[in-house]
Design an enzyme around this catalytic site. Structure first.
Site, short mmCIF file in Angstrom:
data_model
loop_
_atom_site.label_atom_id
_atom_site.label_comp_id
_atom_site.label_asym_id
_atom_site.label_seq_id
_atom_site.Cartn_x
_atom_site.Cartn_y
_atom_site.Cartn_z
N TRP A 103 0.71 -1.35 0.09
CA TRP A 103 0.10 -0.03 0.05
C TRP A 103 0.99 1.21 -0.09
CZ3 TRP A 103 -0.30 3.82 3.84
CH2 TRP A 103 -1.18 4.69 3.69
N HIS A 104 2.14 1.25 0.61
CA HIS A 104 2.85 2.30 0.70
C HIS A 104 3.49 2.75 -0.49
CE1 HIS A 104 2.66 2.01 5.20
NE2 HIS A 104 2.68 3.45 5.12
N GLY A 105 3.61 1.82 -1.35
CA GLY A 105 4.52 2.39 -2.74
C GLY A 105 4.52 1.15 -3.48
#
Length: 424
Positions: A285-287
């Protein structure tokens, strides 16, 4: 007025992003309305899929193309895609809304309330990830339309604390972190630790500073946003860390992913597997990058180990527990910050002492930067923003404190600055 301000605010940098946001809002509100009347898993799946596909296109399309080309030796064309700011944050909020609509928990929401819930400018682009049940009911409270001088004063105070954390601390730590992660080779132990700790502290002051500013701005409008950080680097273990770091994200992952996977209801093995899957997906989700996947894997393994030791009744005294927790958190941040796996391995080698130890004639770190890191660590160990706010009183002493921080922060505004979490 808040809706209008928020829409102008969001469109200021890149107006096309506003069209994406509004289209997504209309779609999700329509699906939420349908789910309130027809609680169908098929409709819920379609709604969630739409949000994930939208996020996937903007955030992960080129990552997938790059990996397909690497593994198959094809030459598929990447697209020039501008990532809408905050898409990861408001996607999570809208997915949570759809799930709760399916559970018949949102039937009383007006469109204007839902619209403001998504676009409310303090939290729109980088959180906190606010649950609709914590925010929408506040819009129906007529007292928020009155001037509340206590809230205005406390909001300005918290905003100033957050601004100073960002401009005076995070931005001062950034040059060393950038040098170590982006330019240096053959890092020795002290240099790698200096860069890793600089980023560890920079990220905290950057994001917790933004959260303080968001919460403070909302409070000026008599709206209360949830706390997002609670001294995470004082944590005694990784479980404790995730109760203190990015609290609203942890709550979302627990309520809508971990519990949906079965939580701890289906035995210890499934509990551990669900924890691991949750953290890996949290990393993704972060990257869009393998470094984020590895960061998620590391935290998944950390949590499994922590739960296993807890199940065995293993305990550790506070000081070594905090040091060990910070060590493993910092090690994982190396992958989180690195531009690619090669850069991560470069810093990790120095971090583990594989390139030797030097205390003099260091290339990438100087005495002033060491003093800055020590000072930042001391700040981390002091009472946090929420604890300081509890002691705040609108008197002359606190006024002087705020004005000094504000003047120093405004003086620093000309320095290069970027909120790290905007990229997520």
């Amino acid at each position: 007025m808040l809706i209008l301000m928020s829409l102008i605010y969001y469109s200021y940098w890149y107006p096309f992003n506003l069209l994406v946001l509004l289209f997504s809002i209309l779609f999700n509100y329509a699906f939420g309305t349908i789910l309130n009347r027809i609680p169908s898993k098929v409709i819920l799946t379609l709604g969630i899929s739409f949000n994930l596909l939208l996020l996937g296109y903007f955030k992960y399309y080129n990552f997938f193309i790059q990996n397909i080309n690497s593994f198959t030796h094809l030459s598929l064309q990447a697209l020039s895609i501008t990532l809408p700011i905050g898409i990861s944050f408001f996607t999570f909020q809208k997915v949570g809304y759809l799930v709760d609509s399916y559970k018949q928990k949102t039937s009383h929401y007006k469109f204007s309330s839902y619209l403001l819930f998504v676009v409310f400018f303090p939290q729109l682009i980088a959180g906190p990830i606010v649950h609709h049940s914590k925010l929408v009911p506040q819009f129906s409270d007529t007292s928020i339309f009155n001037f509340n001088y206590e809230n205005i004063t406390r909001g300005i105070f918290l905003f100033t604390i957050g601004l100073s954390k960002k401009l005076l601390l995070a931005d001062s730590l950034a040059p060393l972190a950038n040098t170590v992660f982006d330019k240096s080779e053959g890092l020795t132990l002290l240099e790698a630790w200096g860069g890793a700790l600089s980023y560890t502290l920079q990220l905290y002051f950057d994001f917790s500073g933004y959260s303080d500013m968001a919460i403070g701005l909302a409070l000026i409008f008599n709206i209360k946003l949830p706390i997002n950080f609670d001294s995470p680097y004082k944590s005694l273990n990784i479980i404790d860390f995730w109760r203190r770091w990015h609290i609203t994200l942890s709550s979302f992952l627990r309520d809508y992913l971990y519990i949906s996977l079965g939580g701890s209801r289906k035995g210890k093995f499934r509990k551990y597997l669900n924890l691991f899957i949750t953290m890996v997906l949290g990393g993704i989700w972060h990257g869009a990058g393998w470094t984020y996947v590895i960061w998620g894997i590391l935290h998944g393994l950390y949590l499994l180990t922590n739960h296993a030791f807890r199940d065995l009744g293993f305990k550790m005294s506070a000081i070594p527990a905090r040091i060990m927790t910070l060590f493993f958190v910092t090690l994982a941040w190396i992958f989180f910050r690195a531009n690619n796996l090669s850069d991560a391995n470069k810093v990790l080698s120095g971090f583990l002492g594989l390139n030797g130890v030097k205390f003099h004639n260091l290339t990438y770190i100087n005495k002033q930067e060491v003093i800055l890191i020590i000072f930042a660590v001391i700040i981390v160990l002091l009472p946090n923003s929420n604890q300081i706010l509890d002691k705040f009183k609108p008197n002359f002493r606190w006024f002087v404190f705020i004005m000094v921080l504000m003047i120093l922060s405004l003086y620093s505004l000309n320095n290069p600055s970027q909120f790290l979490y905007f990229q997520f």
